[in-house]
Write a protein that holds these residues in place. Structure first.
Motif, PDB file in Angstrom:
ATOM      1  N   ILE A   1      77.483  92.705  56.901  1.00 55.46           N
ATOM      2  CA  ILE A   1      77.940  91.333  57.162  1.00 55.46           C
ATOM      3  C   ILE A   1      78.276  90.659  55.840  1.00 55.46           C
ATOM      4  O   ILE A   1      77.441  90.606  54.932  1.00 55.46           O
ATOM      5  CB  ILE A   1      76.839  90.517  57.896  1.00 55.46           C
ATOM      6  CG1 ILE A   1      76.538  91.133  59.259  1.00 55.46           C
ATOM      7  CG2 ILE A   1      77.258  89.049  58.027  1.00 55.46           C
ATOM      8  CD1 ILE A   1      75.372  90.474  59.994  1.00 55.46           C
ATOM      9  N   LEU A   2      79.495  90.170  55.742  1.00 55.19           N
ATOM     10  CA  LEU A   2      79.871  89.327  54.608  1.00 55.19           C
ATOM     11  C   LEU A   2      79.714  87.895  55.089  1.00 55.19           C
ATOM     12  O   LEU A   2      80.490  87.416  55.916  1.00 55.19           O
ATOM     13  CB  LEU A   2      81.312  89.608  54.175  1.00 55.19           C
ATOM     14  CG  LEU A   2      81.783  88.852  52.932  1.00 55.19           C
ATOM     15  CD1 LEU A   2      80.952  89.236  51.710  1.00 55.19           C
ATOM     16  CD2 LEU A   2      83.261  89.120  52.663  1.00 55.19           C
TER      17      LEU A   2
ATOM     18  N   MET B   1      79.118  97.043  50.045  1.00 61.09           N
ATOM     19  CA  MET B   1      78.440  97.353  51.314  1.00 61.09           C
ATOM     20  C   MET B   1      78.974  98.637  51.925  1.00 61.09           C
ATOM     21  O   MET B   1      78.231  99.368  52.595  1.00 61.09           O
ATOM     22  CB  MET B   1      78.595  96.193  52.288  1.00 61.09           C
ATOM     23  CG  MET B   1      77.856  94.938  51.835  1.00 61.09           C
ATOM     24  SD  MET B   1      77.693  93.679  53.124  1.00 61.09           S
ATOM     25  CE  MET B   1      79.390  93.120  53.296  1.00 61.09           C
TER      26      MET B   1
ATOM     27  N   ARG C   1      69.355  75.811  47.853  1.00 59.57           N
ATOM     28  CA  ARG C   1      69.962  75.902  49.175  1.00 59.57           C
ATOM     29  C   ARG C   1      68.905  76.050  50.262  1.00 59.57           C
ATOM     30  O   ARG C   1      68.961  75.403  51.307  1.00 59.57           O
ATOM     31  CB  ARG C   1      70.941  77.082  49.219  1.00 59.57           C
ATOM     32  CG  ARG C   1      71.754  77.102  50.475  1.00 59.57           C
ATOM     33  CD  ARG C   1      72.792  78.186  50.431  1.00 59.57           C
ATOM     34  NE  ARG C   1      72.183  79.508  50.472  1.00 59.57           N
ATOM     35  CZ  ARG C   1      72.863  80.640  50.529  1.00 59.57           C
ATOM     36  NH1 ARG C   1      74.178  80.615  50.529  1.00 59.57           N
ATOM     37  NH2 ARG C   1      72.244  81.794  50.582  1.00 59.57           N
TER      38      ARG C   1
ATOM     39  N   HIS D   1      82.323  92.469  47.327  1.00 58.63           N
ATOM     40  CA  HIS D   1      81.129  92.493  48.184  1.00 58.63           C
ATOM     41  C   HIS D   1      81.295  93.515  49.312  1.00 58.63           C
ATOM     42  O   HIS D   1      80.360  94.224  49.663  1.00 58.63           O
ATOM     43  CB  HIS D   1      80.882  91.113  48.804  1.00 58.63           C
ATOM     44  CG  HIS D   1      80.472  90.063  47.825  1.00 58.63           C
ATOM     45  ND1 HIS D   1      79.341  90.172  47.053  1.00 58.63           N
ATOM     46  CD2 HIS D   1      81.028  88.883  47.498  1.00 58.63           C
ATOM     47  CE1 HIS D   1      79.226  89.081  46.291  1.00 58.63           C
ATOM     48  NE2 HIS D   1      80.242  88.286  46.543  1.00 58.63           N
ATOM     49  N   LEU D   2      82.497  93.547  49.895  1.00 57.31           N
ATOM     50  CA  LEU D   2      82.735  94.515  50.983  1.00 57.31           C
ATOM     51  C   LEU D   2      82.652  95.938  50.450  1.00 57.31           C
ATOM     52  O   LEU D   2      82.091  96.834  51.095  1.00 57.31           O
ATOM     53  CB  LEU D   2      84.108  94.273  51.623  1.00 57.31           C
ATOM     54  CG  LEU D   2      84.248  93.022  52.483  1.00 57.31           C
ATOM     55  CD1 LEU D   2      85.672  92.929  53.035  1.00 57.31           C
ATOM     56  CD2 LEU D   2      83.253  93.042  53.641  1.00 57.31           C
TER      57      LEU D   2
ATOM     58  N   GLN E   1      75.979  90.514  52.315  1.00 49.60           N
ATOM     59  CA  GLN E   1      76.388  89.939  51.037  1.00 49.60           C
ATOM     60  C   GLN E   1      76.838  88.507  51.307  1.00 49.60           C
ATOM     61  O   GLN E   1      77.315  88.193  52.404  1.00 49.60           O
ATOM     62  CB  GLN E   1      77.534  90.745  50.414  1.00 49.60           C
ATOM     63  CG  GLN E   1      77.102  92.122  49.923  1.00 49.60           C
ATOM     64  CD  GLN E   1      76.540  92.080  48.503  1.00 49.60           C
ATOM     65  OE1 GLN E   1      77.139  91.523  47.607  1.00 49.60           O
ATOM     66  NE2 GLN E   1      75.382  92.660  48.319  1.00 49.60           N
ATOM     67  N   TYR E   2      76.661  87.658  50.314  1.00 53.34           N
ATOM     68  CA  TYR E   2      76.911  86.228  50.478  1.00 53.34           C
ATOM     69  C   TYR E   2      78.087  85.780  49.625  1.00 53.34           C
ATOM     70  O   TYR E   2      78.181  86.170  48.472  1.00 53.34           O
ATOM     71  CB  TYR E   2      75.666  85.431  50.074  1.00 53.34           C
ATOM     72  CG  TYR E   2      74.490  85.743  50.969  1.00 53.34           C
ATOM     73  CD1 TYR E   2      73.616  86.776  50.654  1.00 53.34           C
ATOM     74  CD2 TYR E   2      74.287  85.037  52.144  1.00 53.34           C
ATOM     75  CE1 TYR E   2      72.554  87.083  51.503  1.00 53.34           C
ATOM     76  CE2 TYR E   2      73.222  85.335  52.987  1.00 53.34           C
ATOM     77  CZ  TYR E   2      72.365  86.361  52.661  1.00 53.34           C
ATOM     78  OH  TYR E   2      71.336  86.679  53.494  1.00 53.34           O
TER      79      TYR E   2
END
Lengths: 206, 206
Positions: free
Chosen positions: A173-174, B201, B19, B197-198, A190-191
């Protein structure tokens, strides 16, 4: 190729190397070195050699790395030598900006399914795709064998939608929603939160 | 309050704590603990206590942290207890998505100056702001005392534009262009690249 025993922080640097190599290749360069990469990236050359050594021998002492070969190998290690189908969940302003951002598609991540729960959006046609109701998640994700989702729903809905995605077989999941998701250990998250980057830099300003 | 001697990796975690505290406060909670924060964030509670101890004493053993107080203190440490004026450089699809993304404004980072070099865009009025030519960078940045820029120009132009921004007094750059910038040591750069990020993962998917 080793997989489970490579530290996650090393994996996190591979996309950085891949990007640097791609830019060098686009600039017409054929050979590089850990020193050149290190200078460009602000990472020590010894660190780069050590990171790569987890996966094999990619260059010869003194002659450097052949850029196109190293690039292919890193892409293969990261499993980005293939195309991935991605679901986009949440089609508000942010979801629409994500769909129109060309970077994902260009790098082999194709948004092929779009979901929202707003009746005004459901059924809309965009770039050949139909916005679907969240009720269709299970069917679509399983039919298209989707493993990656981009989450762009409001913070208040994100955990519940993430739970559903994971139940349906999503493994990565992004997350653009401004909350930390709680997920099982075998799920990647990942954020993307640009504000946190600004906050971090503001510390150094006065 | 210590500043220079705190490791950058600790500074990088403060926005994450901020946050989490904001979300807890919005949910109506008044007290939290390093254990609760740690569970939510996947960070050890001892690490959280150690990070915070760089800046003072924020809670009492056994009674936890008062959320609104700790939140204010972290905001003060990060210098985000004030409003910041931000320049947006590059007003293509990505720049427009960034302007319309509400997150920056909501958290005190206000895009007050927009630049592009496309004659068709220069002079355009958007949300009360005028898109200006890059030739006006120096004048506007100095007149508005802007220290932070968001860089959303194509990769090929990014380094040159960054050099100009730094000459004009910009101290922090949030870079959306897919290249690693080379900047002097006193300049902050953070990168937003969701594709990386993708890719990271994808390594874990098979």
């Amino acid at each position: 190729m080793a997989t489970n025993d490579v530290p996650d922080i090393v994996i996190g640097r591979l996309p950085i190397y891949l990007r640097a190599l791609t830019l060098l290749q686009e600039a017409g360069q054929e050979i590089t070195s850990s020193h050149e990469l290190g200078d460009r990236l602000g990472i020590g050359s010894a660190q780069i050699r050590k990171d790569l050594s987890h996966f094999g021998e990619f260059g010869k002492q003194g002659t450097g790395y052949e850029i196109s070969y190293l690039r292919e190998q890193i892409a293969k290690i990261l499993h980005v030598d293939r195309d991935w189908t991605v679901a986009l969940v949440g089609f508000g302003d942010l979801g629409q900006a994500i769909l129109h951002y060309g970077g994902f598609h260009r790098q082999g991540f194709h948004i092929e399914a779009i979901f929202d729960n707003d009746p005004e959006k459901i059924g809309q046609q965009i770039e050949g795709k139909t916005v679907r109701s969240l009720d269709n998640l299970a069917k679509v994700i399983s039919a298209q064998n989707i493993r990656i989702a981009i989450l762009a729903v409001p913070a208040g809905a994100a955990q519940e939608v993430a739970n559903t995605l994971i139940e349906m077989g999503i493994k990565a999941i992004l997350n653009y929603a401004p909350i930390t998701l709680s997920v099982p250990g075998n799920i990647q998250v990942q954020y993307v939160d640009p504000v946190m980057h600004l906050q971090r830099m503001a510390y150094y300003l006065e």
